[in-house]
Design a protein around this motif. Structure first.
Motif, PDB file in Angstrom:
ATOM      1  N   PHE A 164     -33.698   9.506 -40.174  1.00 24.74           N
ATOM      2  CA  PHE A 164     -34.821   8.587 -39.895  1.00 24.74           C
ATOM      3  C   PHE A 164     -34.441   7.113 -40.075  1.00 24.74           C
ATOM      4  O   PHE A 164     -35.218   6.243 -39.742  1.00 24.74           O
ATOM      5  CB  PHE A 164     -36.002   8.898 -40.814  1.00 24.74           C
ATOM      6  CG  PHE A 164     -36.774  10.128 -40.403  1.00 24.74           C
ATOM      7  CD1 PHE A 164     -36.343  10.897 -39.323  1.00 24.74           C
ATOM      8  CD2 PHE A 164     -37.934  10.499 -41.060  1.00 24.74           C
ATOM      9  CE1 PHE A 164     -37.043  12.025 -38.933  1.00 24.74           C
ATOM     10  CE2 PHE A 164     -38.650  11.615 -40.678  1.00 24.74           C
ATOM     11  CZ  PHE A 164     -38.194  12.390 -39.615  1.00 24.74           C
ATOM     12  N   SER A 213     -34.915   4.631 -37.242  1.00 26.71           N
ATOM     13  CA  SER A 213     -35.127   5.491 -36.072  1.00 26.71           C
ATOM     14  C   SER A 213     -36.398   5.120 -35.331  1.00 26.71           C
ATOM     15  O   SER A 213     -37.226   4.366 -35.825  1.00 26.71           O
ATOM     16  CB  SER A 213     -35.241   6.932 -36.525  1.00 26.71           C
ATOM     17  OG  SER A 213     -36.430   7.067 -37.269  1.00 26.71           O
ATOM     18  N   LYS A 214     -36.510   5.713 -34.143  1.00 25.68           N
ATOM     19  CA  LYS A 214     -37.736   5.543 -33.381  1.00 25.68           C
ATOM     20  C   LYS A 214     -38.639   6.751 -33.642  1.00 25.68           C
ATOM     21  O   LYS A 214     -38.252   7.705 -34.321  1.00 25.68           O
ATOM     22  CB  LYS A 214     -37.404   5.462 -31.894  1.00 25.68           C
ATOM     23  CG  LYS A 214     -36.529   4.279 -31.564  1.00 25.68           C
ATOM     24  CD  LYS A 214     -36.451   4.130 -30.052  1.00 25.68           C
ATOM     25  CE  LYS A 214     -35.431   3.095 -29.687  1.00 25.68           C
ATOM     26  NZ  LYS A 214     -34.098   3.693 -29.468  1.00 25.68           N
ATOM     27  N   THR A 225     -37.461  10.540 -32.963  1.00 21.94           N
ATOM     28  CA  THR A 225     -36.640  11.238 -33.954  1.00 21.94           C
ATOM     29  C   THR A 225     -37.510  12.050 -34.904  1.00 21.94           C
ATOM     30  O   THR A 225     -37.180  13.176 -35.255  1.00 21.94           O
ATOM     31  CB  THR A 225     -35.817  10.205 -34.747  1.00 21.94           C
ATOM     32  OG1 THR A 225     -35.197   9.345 -33.816  1.00 21.94           O
ATOM     33  CG2 THR A 225     -34.765  10.876 -35.586  1.00 21.94           C
ATOM     34  N   ARG A 262     -27.912  11.124 -34.948  1.00 22.50           N
ATOM     35  CA  ARG A 262     -28.617   9.962 -35.497  1.00 22.50           C
ATOM     36  C   ARG A 262     -27.924   9.501 -36.795  1.00 22.50           C
ATOM     37  O   ARG A 262     -28.288   9.943 -37.878  1.00 22.50           O
ATOM     38  CB  ARG A 262     -30.081  10.307 -35.806  1.00 22.50           C
ATOM     39  CG  ARG A 262     -30.845  10.891 -34.645  1.00 22.50           C
ATOM     40  CD  ARG A 262     -31.255   9.783 -33.692  1.00 22.50           C
ATOM     41  NE  ARG A 262     -32.374  10.176 -32.848  1.00 22.50           N
ATOM     42  CZ  ARG A 262     -32.262  10.868 -31.711  1.00 22.50           C
ATOM     43  NH1 ARG A 262     -31.085  11.275 -31.307  1.00 22.50           N
ATOM     44  NH2 ARG A 262     -33.329  11.126 -30.996  1.00 22.50           N
TER      45      ARG A 262
END
Lengths: 707, 117
Positions: free
Chosen positions: A147, A150-151, A154, A209
């Protein structure tokens, strides 16, 4: 949802949760002991057991969940904890196997096996609990890392992955084929493959990520990379041992969950290591950019905080030096007189500072002033613009000059130099441009602030000077029988040092002083105060104006600085003898109106200003003048602010006009004379500024007629 | 406001300061600096030409007083020349003619210095 859950559990103690969970696991242990001798669990018992294990694990998970979100930690702390919790997981998985040896959970064929089964059961219980707890902890950490910056997508992806993991657990139960699990599922039915494939896909997607890697500095990246590599053998051993199979045997639910979570953890670990490896070559450049951004932010902070001009400019050069890693750097600013001056520098010797050419029309500075753009010369020997500079600063090889532009004007130039060629690149130049923009704002702000503070200080000083003057001037005129006294002072914007006073000497004598202290403002006001003290103490000691002024001169000469002097008149009006005796020490003359002859005369006895001379010349030149008065005679004293009052055309009011007005009103009361004169002067000055104080003192003889 | 200028001209050991405009509390520091400079260079024979001076305030007069003792102690002097009637009146009122040599023109002032050599 998370929020409400969190608040719900906030008031419950973790202790309670752990105890509940432990009791559940203990019950399972008792269950197991009860059914160990039998070959198999009855179906309903089996489900109850799995349910209890699931609930117990969930309770543990909640404790971890609560602990995990207590406080947001920084990335280094997170990485360190993550590292140790993975290590903990691998140790938990490997160590029990080593202690108890290999062995699966199975049901006893005979009673003799009971003890070894008990031991096995205990081992599997501990193994399952430890591994599951560590995996839950690690899942939360992975969630944090995934996270990071993150957007929203995610978050959704993570949720779906967890959902698939739960689905796998449920599906596993329903298909119920697995006793000897090799991988997630034993069989190879299409639905199983789809489920497994989806999980693998989701975990891989999430593992990509790794944005947090970007926010580590070079050292952190290297440390994390080697930390990750160190964990790899642990991961290998983890998959090699039959830990997960043991857990599957112990509890089907935990087995599938642990396998999924461990898979995710392994993928993420590998992905992170690869990501770190890819970032290592660019780590130092990335560090530099981060530093640039940080310095720009730092400067923004400098702008918003209240700082002195000197502090701002020194911050500008120190940050430039720091970021560009230049050999030296300096800031030239345009001064009030239009010339350039080095206001701040880094690593620049006094000699070098002196040798730096400060010319707005020539060389590299000239070019910058003309083009209002930055200059980057990577080899000064090949650029004619730097010829002049090169002559004085021989060791310079590359130079970067950036203008500070405010309202389309170049207000200064920031220079950075290196002693090797190709010391700067295009990025440095762009960064410096952005930096210079920020610096301009900061410097201008500091300058404006300083100006307004200075203005404030001056105004404060003026107020103090003005108040002092007002306190020193008499508030009320003395009441003397047979005498009209009028006095007023029209003060200028800046205190001009005008002073007048009346001293009651005895029943028949009144001392009168009018003076003008040289200079203006606070210093003039202070000298006025000093003068008032001297006048009031000497007036009662020396009853002769001449002696009085000689003593005043002596004392003041000793006590004021050489630039300061005082023009003054001291007069004693004697009502018994009907005469006025006075001396003029460099002051404006006295205008005397003789009522008997209806004539006006200007009395100007000799005398130089007080405190100009130690005494010799002063005493020699001072002349005493005595006038025997008649009824309706008047004496008019003033300061040069009256005759030198200027109008917009810079014409002076002049003595002639004073005499003219006085003569025109000579039959009126002293009050009317001064009032008319004041009105005339103020009209004359018009809207132009009064540049000096203007004081008038008038005394008119008005003997009572009822004889 | 600060319409005041000083121009300096050296002739032998005598320096002439041509002052122009308004000499008041605001412009006095500039004049003070130029005399200070002369004193630092040990040039103590100074002629101040008042030809283009339109006004002098008490602060302006104070500048002379600030240096004269020092200059005279070093056997030098400040002589004044070319004063307009109006400016002379201000000097006269304060009794400056008793303290300084005020002559009608510059050459005369220089001559007086040379006589006392």
């Amino acid at each position: 949802m998370t929020f409400s859950l969190r608040t719900f559990f906030k008031n419950k103690s973790n202790f309670f949760l752990i105890i509940s969970s432990s009791i559940l696991f203990f019950l399972v242990f008792i269950f197991d002991l009860a059914f160990l001798p039998q070959n198999n669990f009855p179906k309903n018992i089996y489900w109850t057991r799995e349910g209890m294990i699931t609930v117990a694990s969930l309770l543990f998970g909640l404790v971890i969940y609560r602990r995990h979100f207590e406080e947001e930690k920084n990335i280094t702390y997170k990485l360190k904890t993550f590292f140790f919790s993975i290590l903990g997981l691998y140790l938990a998985a490997v160590v029990p196997s080593m202690i108890f040896g290999a062995g699966n959970f199975s049901f006893a064929k005979s009673y003799i096996q009971f003890l070894s089964l008990l031991q096995n059961n205990l081992k599997n219980l501990l193994l399952s609990v430890f591994v599951t707890v560590f995996l839950i902890i690690n899942l939360f950490w992975i969630r944090d890392f995934v996270f990071y910056k993150s957007k929203r997508g995610t978050h959704r992806l993570f949720f779906i992955a967890m959902l698939f993991l739960a689905l796998s657990v449920i599906y596993g139960h329903y298909s119920h084929k697995i006793k000897e699990t090799e991988w997630l599922f034993h069989g190879q039915s299409p639905s199983e493959l789809i489920l497994f494939g989806s999980l693998l896909f989701l975990f891989t997607m999430l593992s990509l990520r790794t944005a947090w890697v970007n926010y580590l500095n070079k050292r952190q990246k290297i440390l994390t990379f080697w930390g990750g590599v160190l964990l790899l053998p642990g991961a290998f051993m983890f998959w090699q041992t039959n830990t997960l199979q043991s857990i599957s045997h112990y509890s089907f639910t935990l087995g599938i969950f642990d396998k999924g979570a461990a898979l995710f953890l392994s993928i993420y670990l590998v992905s992170s290591i690869v990501s770190l490896l890819l970032h290592l070559p660019t780590a130092s450049i990335f560090d530099k950019r981060m530093k640039e951004i940080a310095s720009l932010q730092n400067l923004s902070r400098v702008i918003s905080s209240v700082l002195h001009y000197d502090e701002v400019v020194s911050r500008v050069t120190s940050l430039t030096q720091d970021v560009l890693k230049s050999d030296s750097c300096w800031l030239e600013m345009v001064q009030e007189n239009g010339e350039l001056k080095i206001v701040s520098s880094e690593n620049l010797s006094w000699q070098e500072k002196k040798n730096t050419p400060l010319d707005r029309d020539r060389g590299i500075s000239g070019w910058i002033f003309k083009n209002r753009a930055s200059v980057l010369v990577n080899d000064v020997s090949k650029d004619s613009r730097t010829k002049y500079l090169r002559k004085h600063r021989k060791n310079i090889a590359s130079i970067l000059g950036v203008p500070l532009i405010s309202q389309k004007r170049v207000i200064g130039i920031l220079f950075a130099v290196k002693n090797e060629v190709y010391g700067f690149d295009q990025d440095d130049r762009e960064m410096s441009n952005a930096f210079a923009n920020q610096a301009t704002v900061a410097i201008e702000n500091a300058r404006l602030l300083e100006e307004s503070l200075e203005k404030e200080r001056l105004e404060q000083e003026l107020r103090v000077a003005h108040d002092t003057q007002m306190k020193l001037l008499p508030k009320e005129m003395p009441k003397v029988k047979g005498l009209q006294i009028e006095a007023l002072c029209v003060t200028a914007y800046e205190v001009g040092g005008d002073y007048y006073d009346f001293i009651r000497l005895d029943e028949d004598k009144l001392g009168l002083v009018i003076a003008d202290v040289s200079g203006k403002g606070l210093s003039a006001a202070f000298y006025m105060a000093e003068l008032k003290g001297i006048v009031n103490s000497f007036a009662r000691l020396y009853y002769s104006p001449k002696l009085f002024l000689q003593k005043v001169n002596e004392t003041l000469y000793e006590n004021v600085d050489r630039k300061t002097f005082v023009s003054m008149i001291y007069a004693i009006m004697d009502f018994k003898k009907g005469k006025m005796t006075f001396c003029r020490a460099g002051h404006c003359p006295v205008i005397y109106y003789n009522a008997k002859g209806d004539t006006t005369s200007i009395l100007r006895p000799d005398g130089i200003g007080v405190a100009l001379d130690a005494g010799n010349i002063f005493n020699a030149t001072l002349e005493e003048c005595e006038i025997k008065w008649h009824n309706n005679d008047f004496f008019f004293f003033y300061t040069d602010g009256l005759t030198e009052a200027r109008n917009a055309k810079k014409e002076e009011y002049g003595e002639d006009r004073v005499v003219e007005i006085i003569e025109a009103h000579r039959h009126e009361s002293m009050e009317m004379i001064t009032r008319n004169l004041t009105a005339d002067v103020i009209q004359f000055i018009g809207k132009s500024n009064k540049h000096d104080d203007l004081s008038l003192v008038g005394t008119k003889i008005q003997e009572e007629i009822n004889e | 406001m600060s319409d005041f200028t000083v121009r300096r001209k050296d002739a032998g050991d005598i320096s002439v300061l041509n002052i122009e405009g308004y000499l008041d509390a605001h412009t006095a520091p500039a004049f003070e600096d130029s005399i200070k400079q002369l004193v630092e260079e040990n040039r103590n024979r100074i002629v101040v030409n008042f030809d283009k001076l339109s006004y002098i305030s008490s602060a302006g007069l104070g500048v002379f007083m600030g240096f004269i003792e020092d200059i005279r102690a070093k056997n030098g002097d400040i002589k004044m020349s070319n004063m307009s009637e109006k400016v002379y009146k201000i000097f006269d009122l304060l009794g400056f003619p008793n303290l300084y040599e005020i002559v009608s023109d510059e050459t005369e002032a220089i001559k007086k210095f040379k006589e006392t050599k």
